[in-house]
Write a protein that holds these residues in place. Structure first.
Motif, PDB file in Angstrom:
ATOM      1  N   LEU A  67      17.497   3.111   1.621  1.00  0.00           N
ATOM      2  CA  LEU A  67      16.138   3.575   1.347  1.00  0.00           C
ATOM      3  C   LEU A  67      15.203   2.719   2.189  1.00  0.00           C
ATOM      4  N   THR A  68      14.388   3.351   3.011  1.00  0.00           N
ATOM      5  CA  THR A  68      13.448   2.615   3.839  1.00  0.00           C
ATOM      6  C   THR A  68      12.038   2.910   3.362  1.00  0.00           C
ATOM      7  N   LEU A  69      11.286   1.845   3.179  1.00  0.00           N
ATOM      8  CA  LEU A  69       9.884   1.938   2.789  1.00  0.00           C
ATOM      9  C   LEU A  69       9.083   1.367   3.954  1.00  0.00           C
ATOM     10  N   ASN A  70       8.360   2.218   4.644  1.00  0.00           N
ATOM     11  CA  ASN A  70       7.617   1.800   5.827  1.00  0.00           C
ATOM     12  C   ASN A  70       6.331   1.086   5.464  1.00  0.00           C
ATOM     13  N   GLY A  71       6.021   0.045   6.229  1.00  0.00           N
ATOM     14  CA  GLY A  71       4.800  -0.709   6.034  1.00  0.00           C
ATOM     15  C   GLY A  71       3.554   0.143   6.186  1.00  0.00           C
ATOM     16  N   SER A  72       3.637   1.203   6.982  1.00  0.00           N
ATOM     17  CA  SER A  72       2.486   2.090   7.146  1.00  0.00           C
ATOM     18  C   SER A  72       2.128   2.794   5.841  1.00  0.00           C
ATOM     19  N   ILE A  73       3.112   2.974   4.960  1.00  0.00           N
ATOM     20  CA  ILE A  73       2.851   3.581   3.649  1.00  0.00           C
ATOM     21  C   ILE A  73       2.307   2.530   2.689  1.00  0.00           C
ATOM     22  N   THR A  74       2.987   1.383   2.598  1.00  0.00           N
ATOM     23  CA  THR A  74       2.564   0.376   1.621  1.00  0.00           C
ATOM     24  C   THR A  74       1.255  -0.299   2.015  1.00  0.00           C
ATOM     25  N   ASN A  75       0.893  -0.205   3.286  1.00  0.00           N
ATOM     26  CA  ASN A  75      -0.359  -0.807   3.744  1.00  0.00           C
ATOM     27  C   ASN A  75      -1.577  -0.047   3.217  1.00  0.00           C
ATOM     28  N   VAL A  76      -1.414   1.241   2.926  1.00  0.00           N
ATOM     29  CA  VAL A  76      -2.564   2.060   2.528  1.00  0.00           C
ATOM     30  C   VAL A  76      -2.588   2.406   1.040  1.00  0.00           C
ATOM     31  N   ILE A  77      -1.541   2.036   0.305  1.00  0.00           N
ATOM     32  CA  ILE A  77      -1.571   2.270  -1.143  1.00  0.00           C
ATOM     33  C   ILE A  77      -1.882   0.955  -1.848  1.00  0.00           C
ATOM     34  N   LYS A  78      -2.355   1.060  -3.066  1.00  0.00           N
ATOM     35  CA  LYS A  78      -2.677  -0.137  -3.839  1.00  0.00           C
ATOM     36  C   LYS A  78      -1.410  -0.880  -4.228  1.00  0.00           C
ATOM     37  N   ALA A  79      -1.495  -2.198  -4.154  1.00  0.00           N
ATOM     38  CA  ALA A  79      -0.391  -3.010  -4.663  1.00  0.00           C
ATOM     39  C   ALA A  79      -0.277  -2.771  -6.170  1.00  0.00           C
ATOM     40  N   GLY A  80       0.915  -2.921  -6.687  1.00  0.00           N
ATOM     41  CA  GLY A  80       1.116  -2.717  -8.118  1.00  0.00           C
ATOM     42  C   GLY A  80       2.491  -2.167  -8.411  1.00  0.00           C
ATOM     43  N   ARG A  81       2.628  -1.625  -9.614  1.00  0.00           N
ATOM     44  CA  ARG A  81       3.910  -1.102 -10.089  1.00  0.00           C
ATOM     45  C   ARG A  81       3.933   0.417  -9.986  1.00  0.00           C
ATOM     46  N   TYR A  82       5.068   0.917  -9.555  1.00  0.00           N
ATOM     47  CA  TYR A  82       5.294   2.345  -9.406  1.00  0.00           C
ATOM     48  C   TYR A  82       6.651   2.685 -10.030  1.00  0.00           C
ATOM     49  N   VAL A  83       6.860   3.934 -10.351  1.00  0.00           N
ATOM     50  CA  VAL A  83       8.167   4.398 -10.808  1.00  0.00           C
ATOM     51  C   VAL A  83       8.833   5.137  -9.654  1.00  0.00           C
ATOM     52  N   TYR A  84      10.157   5.091  -9.599  1.00  0.00           N
ATOM     53  CA  TYR A  84      10.884   5.755  -8.518  1.00  0.00           C
ATOM     54  C   TYR A  84      12.201   6.292  -9.049  1.00  0.00           C
ATOM     55  N   ASP A  85      12.799   7.189  -8.287  1.00  0.00           N
ATOM     56  CA  ASP A  85      14.180   7.572  -8.525  1.00  0.00           C
ATOM     57  C   ASP A  85      14.825   8.005  -7.223  1.00  0.00           C
TER      58      ASP A  85
END
Length: 114
Positions: A67-85
């Motif tokens: 699973l790859t999470l790109n910095g371009s995505i996390t750079n524009v969303i708020k830091a915090g907790r999320y749910v995933y599957d």
């Protein structure tokens, strides 16, 4: 039933999570002819979601899903907790294999390229 895990990523950085799937006899799950998908969102009821980039690396008989999470995505969303599957699919069969919390840690220095 899916396994549960807390994943952590730093805001603005590229992060790869490798998960290993095994059969009931604890041998590597053969993922030949499977695809994978994974999403995260703020709450289960949220309508907006973001996707991980997913890959089943070769040889597919080793049971790994990246699973790859790109910095371009996390750079524009708020830091915090999320749910995933995470789900794997083979034809008409879909199986949820992992779920949990994704924690995005805040950063001070944000890259212009992320």
């Amino acid at each position: 039933m899916a396994e549960y895990a807390v994943l952590t990523a730093d805001q603005g950085t590229d992060t790869i999570f490798r998960i290993e799937l095994v059969d009931s006899d604890r041998s590597a799950k053969d993922l030949t002819n499977f695809t994978a998908s994974a999403k995260f969102k703020k709450t289960y009821a949220s309508t907006d979601s973001n996707s991980f980039t997913t890959e089943i690396p070769t040889p597919k008989t080793q049971g790994f899903v990246d699973l790859t999470l790109n910095g371009s995505i996390t750079n524009v969303i708020k830091a915090g907790r999320y749910v995933y599957d995470v789900e794997i699919q083979n034809g008409a069969t879909t199986e949820r294999v992992l779920e949990g919390i994704l924690e995005i840690s805040p950063c001070v220095t944000k890259s212009d390229t992320a």
